[in-house]
Scaffold this active site. Structure first.
Site, PDB file in Angstrom:
ATOM      1  N   ASP A   1      -4.968  -7.547   1.964  1.00 11.86           N
ATOM      2  CA  ASP A   1      -4.249  -8.811   1.978  1.00 11.86           C
ATOM      3  C   ASP A   1      -3.125  -8.753   0.946  1.00 11.86           C
ATOM      4  O   ASP A   1      -3.150  -7.910   0.047  1.00 11.86           O
ATOM      5  CB  ASP A   1      -5.203  -9.956   1.646  1.00 11.86           C
ATOM      6  CG  ASP A   1      -4.790 -11.262   2.302  1.00 11.86           C
ATOM      7  OD1 ASP A   1      -3.740 -11.277   2.984  1.00 11.86           O
ATOM      8  OD2 ASP A   1      -5.514 -12.255   2.146  1.00 11.86           O
TER       9      ASP A   1
ATOM     10  N   SER B   1       4.144   2.349   8.161  1.00  9.88           N
ATOM     11  CA  SER B   1       3.814   1.326   7.173  1.00  9.88           C
ATOM     12  C   SER B   1       5.049   0.795   6.462  1.00  9.88           C
ATOM     13  O   SER B   1       5.946   1.551   6.090  1.00  9.88           O
ATOM     14  CB  SER B   1       2.843   1.896   6.137  1.00  9.88           C
ATOM     15  OG  SER B   1       1.602   2.180   6.715  1.00  9.88           O
ATOM     16  N   GLY B   2       5.062  -0.517   6.275  1.00  9.15           N
ATOM     17  CA  GLY B   2       6.169  -1.147   5.580  1.00  9.15           C
ATOM     18  C   GLY B   2       7.358  -1.455   6.448  1.00  9.15           C
ATOM     19  O   GLY B   2       8.241  -2.225   6.068  1.00  9.15           O
TER      20      GLY B   2
ATOM     21  N   HIS C   1       0.823  -1.218   0.000  1.00  8.84           N
ATOM     22  CA  HIS C   1       0.000   0.000   0.000  1.00  8.84           C
ATOM     23  C   HIS C   1       0.852   1.261   0.000  1.00  8.84           C
ATOM     24  O   HIS C   1       0.351   2.350  -0.300  1.00  8.84           O
ATOM     25  CB  HIS C   1      -0.992  -0.014   1.169  1.00  8.84           C
ATOM     26  CG  HIS C   1      -0.409   0.288   2.504  1.00  8.84           C
ATOM     27  ND1 HIS C   1      -0.066  -0.686   3.429  1.00  8.84           N
ATOM     28  CD2 HIS C   1      -0.113   1.469   3.108  1.00  8.84           C
ATOM     29  CE1 HIS C   1       0.399  -0.118   4.514  1.00  8.84           C
ATOM     30  NE2 HIS C   1       0.389   1.188   4.358  1.00  8.84           N
TER      31      HIS C   1
END
Length: 336
Positions: free
Chosen positions: A190, A279-280, A145
């Site tokens: 997902d 994130s990540g 994302h």
């Protein structure tokens, strides 16, 4: 479709088993020429598959700069023995250690230089957007994302060894290629995993240093290394426990939305969690002084709310995809 006695190309068609690993792509996407090189046994002997047989790579006339030509030649010949008796063995890349840092982390502390040498900051147009993890000299793992809709390498830069934002006079590492999982869908979150390939390989020292993608998941508290978010311009870390999928899927938690490709970590009472900008970034677990990459920060409801722990992409579930993407996109000896 089942290919009895033959090799199946994706879901499309079957080819002769003898066509696998023959140096010619007979499948549309080249599946028949993947997984043709392996290391075998305790000594990590290099072998290639040809005509359905695994053959050992000899050191006779070996030249690392011509490794690809040597492998291609071996695939097309019936050489089964080494005249010198000497073979090629490989040493795996050391990972998961912290050469510059030995103190164990405690919840919620500011991270120190060298504490998480695999943590990177991903910048788009010179602004931090997400975190990521170094897994090899050329590859950074992050969340899909982060790059979905912005998968143009020229927009991105990777920064290593940072503990503070904003960045002054830091080295920006350009990106050559971005790959996110083909089954990733934004609304479902997902398969939230992506890889960035650097233009030039990193030189490993105390910082940067790679983490080890987990082969199995530990049953211990994990240290989550968070990238700077909206509320903090410094790299923080916190110790959080893994939460079983059964508990995390309960009605009062995430109502059955946890798939096999996700893993939860945090405290159901809240108070410690990853947040915006994280994130990540890596969810890592330490065992025997080696850090394993267990998850990549993916999603959650709010930040540190009750019954809303952090949800991470499960690395063990994505290992085959990770290895396959790096194999497809890399001349194999560049990563050894």
């Amino acid at each position: 479709m089942r290919c009895i006695g033959k090799f199946q190309c994706g879901t499309a068609h079957c080819i002769s088993s003898s066509a696998r690993c023959d140096g010619h792509m007979d499948c549309e996407h080249g599946e028949d020429e993947l997984s043709c090189v392996r290391v075998s046994g305790k000594s990590s002997v290099l072998q290639v598959r040809t005509e359905g047989v695994w053959r050992t790579v000899c050191s006779d006339d070996w030249d690392p700069d011509l490794g690809s030509s040597y492998i291609d030649s071996l695939m097309n010949h019936n050489k089964t023995e080494c005249s010198s008796g000497k073979v090629i063995t490989l040493k795996c890349l050391e990972c998961g250690s912290r050469p510059q840092f030995s103190t164990r982390i405690v919840g919620g502390n500011l991270s120190q230089e060298g504490q998480f040498p695999w943590q990177v900051s991903l910048h788009i147009q010179h602004k931090h957007l997400c975190g990521g993890s170094i897994v090899t000299a050329r590859w950074i793992l992050t969340a899909a994302h982060c790059v979905y809709g912005f998968s143009f390498p020229q927009l991105w830069m990777v920064l290593v060894g940072l503990t503070e934002q904003p960045v002054n006079e830091a080295e920006y590492l350009p990106v050559e290629k971005i790959i996110y999982h083909s089954r990733y869908r934004p609304r479902r979150l997902d398969y939230d995993i992506a890889l960035l390939k650097l233009v030039e390989p990193l030189t490993f020292n105390e910082v940067p240093y790679p983490t080890c993608p987990a082969q199995v998941e530990p049953l211990m508290p994990c240290g989550v290394c968070c990238a700077p978010g909206e509320a903090s311009m410094s790299l923080h870390s916190a110790q959080v426990p893994l939460i079983s999928a059964k508990v995390c899927s309960q009605p009062e938690v995430y109502q059955g939305y946890i798939s096999p490709g996700m893993i939860c970590a945090g405290y159901l009472e809240g108070g410690t969690d990853s947040c915006q900008g994280d994130s990540g970034g890596p969810l890592g677990c330490e065992g025997n002084s080696v850090w394993k990459l267990v998850g990549a920060t993916s999603w959650g409801q709010g930040c540190a709310e009750r019954n809303k722990p952090g949800v991470y992409t499960r690395i063990t579930h994505a290992l085959t995809w990770i290895h396959r993407q790096m194999e497809v996109s890399t001349t194999w000896w560049q990563e050894l």
